[in-house]
Design a protein around this motif. Structure first.
Motif, PDB file in Angstrom:
ATOM      1  N   LEU A   4       0.838  -1.202   0.000  1.00 16.73           N
ATOM      2  CA  LEU A   4       0.000   0.000   0.000  1.00 16.73           C
ATOM      3  C   LEU A   4       0.876   1.256   0.000  1.00 16.73           C
ATOM      4  CD1 LEU A   4      -3.093   0.349   0.063  1.00 16.73           C
ATOM      5  CD2 LEU A   4      -2.900   0.798   2.496  1.00 16.73           C
ATOM      6  N   THR A   5       1.996   1.167   0.725  1.00 19.01           N
ATOM      7  CA  THR A   5       2.960   2.280   0.729  1.00 19.01           C
ATOM      8  C   THR A   5       3.470   2.537  -0.687  1.00 19.01           C
ATOM      9  OG1 THR A   5       3.662   1.491   2.891  1.00 19.01           O
ATOM     10  CG2 THR A   5       5.068   3.116   1.843  1.00 19.01           C
ATOM     11  N   LEU A   6       3.768   1.429  -1.393  1.00 21.79           N
ATOM     12  CA  LEU A   6       4.246   1.536  -2.776  1.00 21.79           C
ATOM     13  C   LEU A   6       3.188   2.210  -3.661  1.00 21.79           C
ATOM     14  CD1 LEU A   6       6.935   0.490  -3.927  1.00 21.79           C
ATOM     15  CD2 LEU A   6       5.706  -1.462  -4.833  1.00 21.79           C
ATOM     16  N   VAL A  61      -0.601   4.927   6.436  1.00 23.02           N
ATOM     17  CA  VAL A  61       0.123   3.647   6.442  1.00 23.02           C
ATOM     18  C   VAL A  61       0.748   3.400   7.813  1.00 23.02           C
ATOM     19  CG1 VAL A  61       2.075   2.418   5.444  1.00 23.02           C
ATOM     20  CG2 VAL A  61       0.496   3.600   3.961  1.00 23.02           C
ATOM     21  N   THR A  62       1.308   4.464   8.411  1.00 25.85           N
ATOM     22  CA  THR A  62       1.880   4.325   9.750  1.00 25.85           C
ATOM     23  C   THR A  62       0.806   3.894  10.742  1.00 25.85           C
ATOM     24  OG1 THR A  62       3.389   6.099   9.165  1.00 25.85           O
ATOM     25  CG2 THR A  62       3.267   5.527  11.474  1.00 25.85           C
ATOM     26  N   LEU A  63      -0.366   4.520  10.626  1.00 33.54           N
ATOM     27  CA  LEU A  63      -1.490   4.185  11.520  1.00 33.54           C
ATOM     28  C   LEU A  63      -1.929   2.737  11.320  1.00 33.54           C
ATOM     29  CD1 LEU A  63      -2.970   6.036  13.513  1.00 33.54           C
ATOM     30  CD2 LEU A  63      -4.738   6.346  11.791  1.00 33.54           C
ATOM     31  N   LEU A  64      -2.018   2.309  10.035  1.00 37.84           N
ATOM     32  CA  LEU A  64      -2.408   0.922   9.730  1.00 37.84           C
ATOM     33  C   LEU A  64      -1.394  -0.061  10.306  1.00 37.84           C
ATOM     34  CD1 LEU A  64      -3.596   1.039   6.016  1.00 37.84           C
ATOM     35  CD2 LEU A  64      -4.956   0.338   7.949  1.00 37.84           C
ATOM     36  N   THR A  72       8.537   3.752   6.907  1.00 41.75           N
ATOM     37  CA  THR A  72       7.534   4.429   6.075  1.00 41.75           C
ATOM     38  C   THR A  72       7.504   5.925   6.352  1.00 41.75           C
ATOM     39  OG1 THR A  72       6.208   2.434   6.110  1.00 41.75           O
ATOM     40  CG2 THR A  72       5.093   4.443   5.463  1.00 41.75           C
ATOM     41  N   LEU A  73       7.535   6.268   7.628  1.00 42.46           N
ATOM     42  CA  LEU A  73       7.501   7.680   8.019  1.00 42.46           C
ATOM     43  C   LEU A  73       8.722   8.409   7.481  1.00 42.46           C
ATOM     44  CD1 LEU A  73       5.692   9.543   9.673  1.00 42.46           C
ATOM     45  CD2 LEU A  73       7.069   9.029  11.670  1.00 42.46           C
TER      46      LEU A  73
END
Lengths: 156, 108
Positions: A33-35, A65-68, A91-92
């Protein structure tokens, strides 16, 4: 003539989307999802909206994404929780670096001036913005209620 | 579609269609809450991408700015929705009800 940045962004976004849906492990789905979001940011940059690209990185890669990853980590085993925290940190960091670099890409020319965007957001869609802010406020209260209610249930 | 292709954003329109199709596939095959959420995020991302791609075809800068403002408002709603979904995910996971087929067992 196809813009190479647009083509690259489209490929990255599609690979990320297919990977996010097809991955067996939930943590890998979040990584894909990050991608997807990074690819979408590249596409927004190529489409002449670098501020939307930066916002995409900050909001979705840096925030969602961080929250997920952290939410999944809180519900998983201790081993997976460690992986989730490392993924969230990476990610962050990626979001911050991307958001700093993206606006300086030479090909990402702006087609919409910030002043026009501000006028549209605060004048033309001013009432809609106020409704959205009310929705956000009610959501914050609702999330607090759900989690507080859940903790009360847990203590019983 | 013709307007978007003329403005050179055909790749973005095709990518938006592909991401939307992937999102539909993801929602239909999902067995837990987080995967449904990921599918919905794909659907919303494809719509915002399409909006920005079509905004590029506009010759009036005011209309294009309006489209970008709509994208920002849609993102605000999307992030709110994700926050609520994650709170529900945490609450359901504590009760062992993450699978969609088991959600009916939860109390009101």
């Amino acid at each position: 003539m196809i813009d190479p940045l647009m083509l690259l962004g489209a490929i990255v976004a599609l690979v990320g989307g297919i990977g996010a849906v097809g991955a067996r492990q939930l943590m890998r789905a979040v990584a894909f999802l990050t991608l997807l979001f990074i690819g979408l940011a590249g596409l927004f940059g190529a489409l002449g909206a670098p501020y939307l690209a930066a916002a995409q990185l900050f909001l979705f890669v840096g925030g969602v994404v961080t929250l997920l990853a952290l939410a999944f980590g809180s519900a998983a085993t201790p081993v997976a929780r460690g992986t989730a925290i490392v993924t969230a940190a990476v990610t962050l960091l990626g979001a911050l670096v991307g958001a700093a670099v993206l606006p300086s890409i030479p090909d990402a020319g702006t087609t919409v001036a910030i002043a026009d965007l501000a006028r549209a957001l605060f004048v033309l869609y001013g009432p809609a913005l106020e409704v959205v802010l009310l929705i956000i406020l009610s959501a914050v209260i609702g999330v607090g209620y759900i989690l507080a209610d859940d903790q009360r249930e847990g203590h019983r | 579609m013709t307007i978007a292709m003329a403005s050179g954003s055909a790749v973005a329109v095709v990518a938006a269609a592909g991401i939307f199709a992937t999102g539909v596939w993801g929602v239909l095959r999902a067995r837990d809450v987080l995967r449904v959420l990921i599918g919905v995020m794909l659907l919303l991302s494809s719509v915002t991408l399409l909006t920005v791609a079509l905004a590029r075809a506009q010759t009036d800068p005011g209309l294009a700015a309006g489209a970008h403002a709509i994208v920002l408002l849609a993102w605000a709603i999307e992030v709110t929705e994700i926050a609520i979904a994650i709170a529900l995910f945490i609450a359901l996971s504590r009760r062992g009800l993450i699978e969609i087929s088991r959600m009916r067992e939860g109390k009101w």
